[in-house]
Design an enzyme around this catalytic site. Sequence first.
Site, PDB file in Angstrom:
ATOM      1  N   GLU A 142      -8.641  -7.384  -7.077  1.00 21.18           N
ATOM      2  CA  GLU A 142      -9.578  -7.103  -6.121  1.00 21.18           C
ATOM      3  C   GLU A 142     -10.852  -7.943  -5.780  1.00 21.18           C
ATOM      4  OE1 GLU A 142      -9.347  -4.011  -2.419  1.00 21.18           O
ATOM      5  OE2 GLU A 142      -9.276  -3.646  -4.237  1.00 21.18           O
TER       6      GLU A 142
ATOM      7  N   GLY B 296       0.793  -1.702  -0.375  1.00 20.43           N
ATOM      8  CA  GLY B 296      -0.051  -0.367   0.030  1.00 20.43           C
ATOM      9  C   GLY B 296       0.730   1.432  -0.021  1.00 20.43           C
TER      10      GLY B 296
END
Length: 545
Positions: free
Chosen positions: A252, A138
Amino acid sequence: MGLIFLVYTLMPTHSHLHRHHQLDFANVHPHGNEFSSSISSRESRKNIERRGGNSAANWARERAHRESDEYLTSSSSESSSGGAVGEEPSSLHTAHEEEEDVHVRVHVGGEEEGGDEREERKGKEGDGYKYAIVFDAGSTGSRVHIFRFEQDTGKLVDDTFEQLKPGLSSYADEPDKAGASLQPLLEKAMETIPEGQRAETPVEVRATAGLRLLKPQTKSDDLLESVRETLKTYPFAFDTERDVSIMGGEDEGAFQWLALNYLLNRLEGGSDKKSNKKKSSHSHEEGITVAAIDLGGGSVQLAHAMDEKVAKRAPKGYSKSISFPGAKKPFEVYVKSHLGYGLMAARAATLKEANGMSSPCLPKGSDPKYIYSGEEIVAAGHEEKNSDYAACKEHVESMLKLDTSCEVDDECSFNGAWGGDFNSQHAKEVYLSSYMWDRAINAKLIPQDAIDGELTIDEIEDAAKLACDTMGDESEILTNFEGVEEKDAAFLCTDLTYIVGLLEKGFEKNDWKSVRLVKQIEYRGQNVEVAWALGAALNALASSS
């Protein structure tokens, strides 16, 4: 049996904090209040820790999962709908306080081996388990999940989770250091996985917002290449292009769909056939999967398995082939990530529908400040009239662009997107998560200590009408609803009306009358978070077998 969390930080490298703290929750009952209480992303870490380390550990896991939505709000230039990065505390759906480097080990089901016993088994011959490594890279940090599964049954045994800061994007001007920054996490994997099984253990690195935002693109390319070079010095199995990449919304969504159905035991030939014999609220016909909707800040994702005939004619870009260990054949999954239609992006777009006039979605006399994607949205409530659900819903429906054509006539959802296989048996049940869960809690539609709950769309609509039509001002919202932050009070009517409009009109052809909200899934006697990383691990194991 039970749940054991070991929480500590990495040995310091550069500026990493150093702490060691062990928390033992082997005696916490899986249905007790401490275990199943909902962890609000708005609570500070200190407040959560006061409720018990179990909650603190789940908080860390939730934060890592929620941040994976960042890439969806990457740049307004990427979407005509205006989905872009908003203010972090709102659009990233995270707690306010800084997270620390943390290690969490979640043991799920079965007898937990003692440290000496486990080390004795971890020789060159392996220990009878399968492993998969998934990195969530991230913008604020890098995280690794080391999943362990039973060799014969495919059941999840535990997830060793560790994270550190800063994220890969911090090395944009020194790309050679990016790969090296992951070495402490890779060493954790080396420590966890027996030597004899490392070569067959797949590793994936999925980057999210931080790398997507880098300009020019060559910077992110250089960072990923640095990661590939580092991985080559370790014995794990990976494909240099496929397994190290910037993750798109469709990936995702598909991975989260797989994780959800795995934990629900909905995958034919999949996990935990023998141990989930008792009836529950999730009782089902084995092999019939459920649809998943994840409402983030910048986008909303819908995923469900398609029937074979529809999958063959699906327009390009809507179908993902995904599998898991023991599958008879891969699932063809419809997945669409609607960029610009996450809750925070949709809030901005709905308020813009007022075109500078008073918005029927805002309380009487309110003049809230709302900034999304660096843009201040100018909107105010009527000076004398309450917000109005019916009028607000018209603004929502206009923003959804329901009449926009798509690749297949009469099969469109909203904003020009193909809606998928509406008639598939795999799309009849739907599970909602993230902001949909949060707003249901706010509206007191689900108990605070629940891990899931079934609602009709009419019930959600009644809550929206209550927020819009009967609350005179923001103070009444704060008084009559549960856990609403002051900064969000003026927008509760907008948010709930959007959720109703999305389910009722955006996904109209699915014809869902009721939905299930989910925070966690009870799996092998423990409550487990539904996260895309688990789905990625399952798919990686299937690909490597």
